[in-house]
Design an enzyme around this catalytic site. Structure first.
Site, PDB file in Angstrom:
ATOM      1  N   SER A   1      18.438  51.056  40.390  1.00 50.21           N
ATOM      2  CA  SER A   1      19.613  51.092  41.249  1.00 50.21           C
ATOM      3  C   SER A   1      18.513  51.151  43.089  1.00 50.21           C
ATOM      4  O   SER A   1      18.046  49.779  42.752  1.00 50.21           O
ATOM      5  CB  SER A   1      19.889  52.862  41.614  1.00 50.21           C
ATOM      6  OG  SER A   1      21.351  52.512  42.388  1.00 50.21           O
TER       7      SER A   1
ATOM      8  N   ASP B   1      29.470  47.067  37.405  1.00 51.62           N
ATOM      9  CA  ASP B   1      28.647  47.657  38.727  1.00 51.62           C
ATOM     10  C   ASP B   1      29.433  47.886  39.799  1.00 51.62           C
ATOM     11  O   ASP B   1      29.679  46.436  40.509  1.00 51.62           O
ATOM     12  CB  ASP B   1      27.744  47.295  38.294  1.00 51.62           C
ATOM     13  CG  ASP B   1      26.989  48.459  39.117  1.00 51.62           C
ATOM     14  OD1 ASP B   1      27.669  49.376  40.065  1.00 51.62           O
ATOM     15  OD2 ASP B   1      25.831  49.257  38.943  1.00 51.62           O
TER      16      ASP B   1
ATOM     17  N   HIS C   1      27.821  50.736  36.571  1.00 51.50           N
ATOM     18  CA  HIS C   1      26.669  51.666  37.101  1.00 51.50           C
ATOM     19  C   HIS C   1      25.862  52.220  36.330  1.00 51.50           C
ATOM     20  O   HIS C   1      24.319  52.248  36.544  1.00 51.50           O
ATOM     21  CB  HIS C   1      26.622  52.436  38.487  1.00 51.50           C
ATOM     22  CG  HIS C   1      25.669  52.504  39.292  1.00 51.50           C
ATOM     23  ND1 HIS C   1      24.754  51.065  40.227  1.00 51.50           N
ATOM     24  CD2 HIS C   1      24.751  53.190  39.831  1.00 51.50           C
ATOM     25  CE1 HIS C   1      24.096  51.934  41.370  1.00 51.50           C
ATOM     26  NE2 HIS C   1      23.668  52.997  40.263  1.00 51.50           N
TER      27      HIS C   1
END
Length: 720
Positions: free
Chosen positions: A568, A654, A689
């Site tokens: 991320s 995501d 995600h």
């Protein structure tokens, strides 16, 4: 057959130039066409990327399976959580061998008048149903026939008769809310689509509160649904129009107020809704106009309502103050805030919670999180008693509040360290007794065989950067080792000590796993975060590079066997260090990487972009921010460099970091690299995600990442 014909070839990514101009600067983006998620050409390209990744990593299949089996064998699959008492019931979860998801259960509590007996969790055995046990929700049944399953919230009504739950079956974090009658097991007709995290019943159980996101995936509405009515008629309790503010809510400890919070990473606002009055409207407690970052917890002191405020008003690392409810309506400058916990340069206050008798304060000291406990008697006055902090016998650990019921005589604490599997303690408020309720069992594991130590690297500007060095007990830096360096460094998130079974598979193969606690995180207080955001963001990247150099200079790392890992915002870090110092790394694994940051944040219509301005700056309006971001955003700084082996791991659905970012980045890397190492992208076509759903799928994802790392480090028995 030639060697070239035998070597897998990456998909050819077409170039379709798109021009972007801001602040008199023009950037030509050849791969922006990959953003069209529903395009057959894009989907075909993504499948081709998966096929290439599969071909390149085919020799890792047996290693992946070995790691998966190690994780599975170490995990006690049939297990249960320690029951937590809430309003006449003991709630707990079960997991069963062969099942992907948790089963949420409860059993009735007893009230004999013996406090110790009534608040001692019932003796429940893993895999054995007990008399009176009730299954609230079986995640395995809910997930049947669905490509993805995740819960976004569970709430039981005050009378214990109704269960509200929200589930996501795509991975895009847009949930469907349903209500179940726990007496009959039947679902009520109430179904609400596209809700966000967080839901709660009103005290009388007739209404449900939930949040809704806007088109940019920002929670912007709190709604109330009256059971039995059409969701189209649900009442908007509050709507937040500012695209840079996040909206959320929680229940007060006594469940009489809905505490509404609006904020970003720099300031916030709190309102309260009286749940005992259906006609009540939200009341402002502390406005954003004062630019104070804060949180508030209602308490009752000697029959009077008051609010405990954790805030940064003249307190960089936060302090805790007491605001009587009768002061809320007074002009801000005239309000009298009593100090509960003063500001300290060496301690960061993270937040508070309360029972009827005690205030519970989460603090970060010496980089680690712990809990302090303070009686409400005399709070905020000269009669206030000193805070007590439960003591543990490790230097590096994480102790946090797990559960606190209003009238409970004890609170629940969770404890872990890098090599101590999760423990659950009950702390008796009256006398400070700490009772171990559970030590998570791990098969084939001896904690004495591993070590976690703290060392400090020196950054180029002289800043000391903490490193956590994890390894087998016999491994030292007297001879160089294969090393994985992990980093994150954003949003004031701290990489706290915590046990992980999958990581043991790396350590057992001789890998030294290092966590670089770089600036932008929260390990060393608020300033540590401020020194790694906006126009100081590059400190995050250079800290990581300097940490890697430290590991090389001190003998920990073999120069030819270093892999960098991050996800991320940590994936942004991976992209940045790939451009800054590709020669230091044998390989890089970037999980759901935020590598096209400038493109994303320049478009306020994209998910969460406007909310990111407080973290990175606003490049739309500020030319300096634009120039600074352009100087580090990974995609735009890919150059003719000898990039190492790189794996970008992402998910099609995501909504936090769109798949298109790594897709574009990988194409650009292949175009520019002067090296010969493969650059691949693995995309989960049904995940979000966090990747695919289910614990086994999660283990497989981790096994894939770790097998890639081990192969890159020369630790794959299958070889090339």
């Amino acid at each position: 057959m030639s060697h070239a014909e035998q070597t897998p070839q990456p998909p050819v990514t077409a170039k379709v130039p798109v021009t972007r101009t801001h602040h008199a600067d023009t950037f030509i983006d050849d791969y922006e066409w990959l953003r069209e998620k529903d395009s057959p050409e894009v989907l075909e390209h993504l499948r081709a990327e998966n096929a290439y990744a599969e071909a390149v990593t085919a020799n890792q299949e047996s290693l992946r399976e070995a790691i998966f089996q190690e994780i599975k064998e170490r995990t006690v699959e049939t297990d249960l959580s320690v029951p937590a008492r809430k309003r006449g019931w003991w709630y707990f979860t079960r997991t069963a061998e062969g099942s992907q998801y948790s089963i949420h259960c409860r059993v009735a509590a007893s009230d004999t008048g013996d406090i110790a007996a009534d608040w001692t969790p019932p003796a429940i055995e893993a895999g054995v149903e007990i008399e009176g046990e009730q299954v609230l929700l079986d995640g395995n049944l809910e997930a049947e026939g669905k490509p993805f399953f995740s819960l976004g919230g569970l709430s039981v009504s005050e009378d214990g008769n109704l269960l509200a739950y929200a589930q996501d079956n795509a991975g895009d974090e847009r949930f469907t809310l349903r209500v179940k009658d726990l007496a009959t097991g039947e679902l009520l007709p109430d179904v609400i689509e596209n809700v966000f995290y967080g839901l709660n019943f009103s005290p009388d159980g007739t209404r449900l509160f939930y949040t809704v996101v806007d088109e940019s995936w920002r929670p912007h509405q709190i709604k109330a649904h009256t059971l039995g009515t059409d969701p189209e008629t649900d009442v908007v309790i509050l709507q937040e129009e500012d695209p840079g503010m996040w909206l959320g809510f929680d229940l007060s400890a006594d469940r009489t107020e809905l505490m509404i919070s609006i904020g970003n990473s720099e300031y916030s606002e709190t309102l309260a809704l009286d749940l005992t009055d259906e006609k009540a409207v939200p009341v402002m407690l502390l406005s954003r106009e004062h630019r104070i970052l804060h949180s508030m917890d209602p308490i009752t002191l000697e029959g009077e309502r008051a609010y405990v405020v954790t805030h940064d008003r003249g307190a960089l690392n936060n302090m805790v103050s007491l605001l009587p409810a009768n002061q809320v309506g007074a002009p801000y400058e005239q309000q009298e805030w009593a100090t509960i916990l003063e500001h300290r340069d060496t301690v960061k206050v993270e937040g508070t919670a309360a029972t009827a008798s005690h205030l519970l304060i989460a603090v970060r000291k010496d980089t680690t999180e712990r809990v302090q406990i303070l009686p409400l008697t005399g709070l905020g006055t000269a009669a206030q008693q000193p805070a007590v902090e439960p003591a543990f016998d490790e230097e590096l650990y994480t102790a946090s509040l797990a559960h606190a019921e209003l009238e409970a005589p004890m609170i629940r604490l969770s404890y872990t360290s890098d090599f101590t599997p999760s423990r659950v303690y009950d702390y008796t408020l009256a006398d400070g007794t700490l009772t171990l309720r559970k030590q998570t069992q791990v098969n084939n594991y001896d904690s004495s065989e591993y070590l976690a130590t703290r060392e400090w690297a020196t950054a180029a500007d002289g800043t000391k950067v903490p490193l956590t060095i994890l390894r087998r007990a016999g491994i030292t830096n007297e001879s160089p080792n294969p090393v994985i360096v992990y980093g994150y460094g954003s949003y004031e998130a701290s990489m706290d000590p915590g046990f992980g079974i999958p990581r043991l598979s790396l350590l057992d193969r001789g890998v030294v796993f290092v966590i670089a606690h770089v600036r932008g995180g929260g390990e060393l207080g608020r300033q540590w975060y401020l020194d790694g955001k906006k126009l100081t963001k590059k400190n995050t990247f250079t800290d990581f590079v300097d940490a890697t150099k430290y590991l090389l200079d001190t003998g920990w790392a073999d120069p030819s066997r270093v892999v960098a890992l991050g996800g991320s915002a940590g994936g942004l870090l991976m992209g940045a260090v790939a451009n800054l110092a590709p020669q230091l790394y044998t390989g890089i694994i970037a999980q759901v990487p935020f590598v096209d940051a400038l493109t994303s944040i320049l478009d306020p219509e994209l998910p969460l972009s406007a909310l990111e301005w407080e973290e990175w700056g606003n490049p739309i309006e500020d030319a300096e921010v634009y120039a600074y971001m352009k100087s580090y955003t990974p995609y735009e700084n890919v150059a003719a460099l000898p990039y190492p082996k790189i794996a970008a791991v992402t998910s099609l659905n995501d909504t936090r970091v769109l798949y298109v970012e790594p897709a574009k980045w990988v194409a650009k890397l292949r175009e520019e690299t002067t090296g010969g190492e493969p650059i691949i992208m693995k995309i989960e076509m049904d995940g979000g995600h966090g990747g695919a759903s289910g614990r086994y799928e999660g283990w497989k994802t981790r096994a894939w990442d770790y097998a890639f790392a081990l192969d890159t480090l020369g630790l794959n028995p299958a070889g090339a």
